[in-house]
Design an enzyme around this catalytic site. Structure first.
Site, PDB file in Angstrom:
ATOM      1  N   LYS A  24       0.824  -1.218   0.000  1.00 61.46           N
ATOM      2  CA  LYS A  24       0.000   0.000   0.000  1.00 61.46           C
ATOM      3  C   LYS A  24       0.857   1.266   0.000  1.00 61.46           C
ATOM      4  CE  LYS A  24      -2.987   0.761   3.530  1.00 61.46           C
ATOM      5  NZ  LYS A  24      -2.810   2.041   4.242  1.00 61.46           N
ATOM      6  N   ARG A  29       2.719   5.883  -3.053  1.00 63.46           N
ATOM      7  CA  ARG A  29       3.879   6.710  -3.423  1.00 63.46           C
ATOM      8  C   ARG A  29       4.139   6.657  -4.927  1.00 63.46           C
ATOM      9  NH1 ARG A  29       4.285   5.659   1.753  1.00 63.46           N
ATOM     10  NH2 ARG A  29       5.577   6.872   3.191  1.00 63.46           N
ATOM     11  N   GLN A 172       4.631   9.319   7.351  1.00 61.05           N
ATOM     12  CA  GLN A 172       3.700  10.206   6.647  1.00 61.05           C
ATOM     13  C   GLN A 172       4.121  11.661   6.824  1.00 61.05           C
ATOM     14  OE1 GLN A 172      -0.142   9.013   8.184  1.00 61.05           O
ATOM     15  NE2 GLN A 172      -0.237   7.215   6.858  1.00 61.05           N
ATOM     16  N   ASP A 322       2.119  -1.058  11.933  1.00 68.18           N
ATOM     17  CA  ASP A 322       0.814  -1.525  11.459  1.00 68.18           C
ATOM     18  C   ASP A 322       0.537  -2.982  11.834  1.00 68.18           C
ATOM     19  OD1 ASP A 322       0.245   0.935  10.369  1.00 68.18           O
ATOM     20  OD2 ASP A 322       0.989   0.424   8.372  1.00 68.18           O
ATOM     21  N   LYS A 349      -4.119   5.666  15.029  1.00 67.93           N
ATOM     22  CA  LYS A 349      -4.368   5.027  13.724  1.00 67.93           C
ATOM     23  C   LYS A 349      -5.856   5.077  13.354  1.00 67.93           C
ATOM     24  CE  LYS A 349      -0.137   4.228  13.157  1.00 67.93           C
ATOM     25  NZ  LYS A 349       0.587   4.959  12.141  1.00 67.93           N
TER      26      LYS A 349
END
Ligand code: S3P
Length: 439
Positions: A24, A29, A172, A322, A349
């Protein structure tokens, strides 16, 4: 209720080879870099999920042509200053934090205000963390309640380079400022706590003006304005975060073996592997290949006889950020008490995941001590669930759903898990792959 999944059988031992969907972070990106390239860019094995489709829609709204057929995609980039659009532009980032936080870096010189909206969960998340550094370039931000979405960005042509200290270990935030730096004359400097470095590696591969000095805990990143960007043709490898669910399924099953093909094993992403190895679990990388600055490999896992508890070093947190919901499931089966600390970011999150992790474990009959930024998990190697468990109201967090499914198939019990559709965010094939283990 159709959007609910019922599970009442444990998975039986398996020996399987699987492939999961594209990464992902790299998919998003690739789209953003391609949109600012001066050439036509092509991708294979792009992840087709709602976060990625939202990113494609965003660049289309910014005047970029995109052709997509299944997971192959062509983007006709128009250069670093090539976005064209009308006034009153609204971009819907849906559930994607990566899109909503990275894209503003490329919009700091917008001639018209742009509004970014998102779904219920995304709207509640913290956007001050990007608005603050991006404002220093000269752009102006309005955030709902001074924190969330909708946000409105007002750009300026008078951009000034900045110095930014990224303390959270957030890729991020770091990437958003890197994009800002690529638009701004002069040298922007970021001192960034270690986090996934896909953006930097793509900058290097594209030969953009970036210099990185690696220190033990921080990277010092210098970036300046780019002129032209060459084409970016990319075959997206599989996602370690999606693989994590199956890695843990193999770990929690008995006498099982699993091979997951061609997964991105960037050292800044394999925290789960480092943590599980410390817990006595054998995980091997096979067929390791370098690819455009990244590293990909097949991952082989054998279910262990015994799992050791862990006092998890905080230095591994960012590389596994994650994956903690499933790492907690492994701790639930370990011998002894596991301790995970400095994890306040986990509550930032798609849902407050530190709390949800504890909730799922408690439902399973596992004792936890939950603090604001840490959790102690009292493992039970003999854990077998016999009761009914319902998991609902988790802000449709895809990873809460998928971790619950893995718990149900690993420990037994009768589970009802809501919001099956949440998997569309990051891993629409998840249940299809799970079915290969059941039949
Ligand atoms: C991501 C960075 C991480 C991660 C997210 C994807 C990225 O977020 O949790 O799923 O692609 O840069 P943070 O930057 O908030 O840690």
């Amino acid at each position: 209720m159709t959007n609910e999944l019922k599970i009442k059988n444990k998975i039986i031992p398996f020996n399987k080879k699987i492939e999961v969907s594209g990464d992902k972070s790299l998919s998003i990106r690739w789209i953003l870099f391609s949109s600012i390239s001066n050439k036509k860019c092509f991708a294979k094995n792009l992840l087709i999920s709602e976060d990625v489709l939202a990113t494609i829609n965003a660049i289309k709204k910014l005047g970029i042509k995109v052709h997509r057929k299944d997971s192959t995609c062509t983007i006709y980039g128009k250069g670093i200053d090539g976005y064209t659009y009308k006034k009153n532009l609204v971009i819907n980032a849906k559930n994607s934090g990566t899109l909503a936080r990275l894209l503003p870096g490329l919009l700091i010189d917008t001639p018209y205000p742009i509004k970014i909206i998102g779904d219920n969960s995304l709207s509640k998340r913290d956007f001050k963390r990007i608005a603050e550094p991006l404002s220093k370039f000269g752009a102006k931000f309005k955030l709902k309640n001074n924190k969330g979405l909708p946000l409105i960005i007002n750009g300026t042509k008078n951009l000034k380079p900045i110095k930014y200290f990224e303390k959270r270990g957030s890729a991020q935030c770091k990437s958003s400022v890197i994009f800002g730096g690529l638009k701004t004359k002069g040298t922007t400097t970021i001192i960034a706590k270690k986090s996934r470095d896909h953006t930097e590696l793509l900058c290097k591969y594209l030969r953009l003006p970036i210099k990185i000095i690696k220190k033990k805990k921080y990277d010092i990143i210098n970036i300046s304005k780019i002129n032209k960007i060459k084409n970016l043709n990319y075959k997206i490898p599989s996602d370690i975060s999606s693989s994590a669910f199956f890695i843990v399924l193999a770990v929690l099953s008995s006498n099982s073996k699993l091979l997951i093909r061609n997964v991105n094993i960037n050292p800044s992403r394999i925290g789960i592997v480092k943590i599980l190895r410390k817990m006595n679990i054998k995980i091997n990388f096979k067929n390791t290949k370098a690819y455009k600055g990244e590293k990909n490999a097949d991952i082989e896992i054998k279910s262990p006889k015994k799992i050791k508890a862990i006092n998890c070093p905080s230095s591994l947190n960012s590389g596994a950020i994650d994956e903690f919901l499933v790492i907690f499931l492994v701790a639930a089966k370990a011998k002894g008490v596991s301790y995970f600390k400095n994890l306040s970011e986990l509550n930032e999150k798609e849902s407050p995941r530190l709390k949800w992790g504890a909730y799922i474990l408690n439902q399973m009959g596992i004792k936890t001590i939950l603090k604001k930024d840490s959790i102690k998990i009292f493992g039970n190697p003999k854990l077998k669930i016999r009761k009914k468990i319902v998991i609902k109201n988790f802000l449709k967090d895809h990873r809460v759903f998928m971790a619950s499914v893995i718990a149900a198939y690993s420990f037994g019990g009768e589970w009802k898990i809501n919001d099956k559709d949440s998997i569309k965010t990051s891993f629409p094939n998840f249940l299809k792959i799970i079915n290969k283990f059941i039949k």
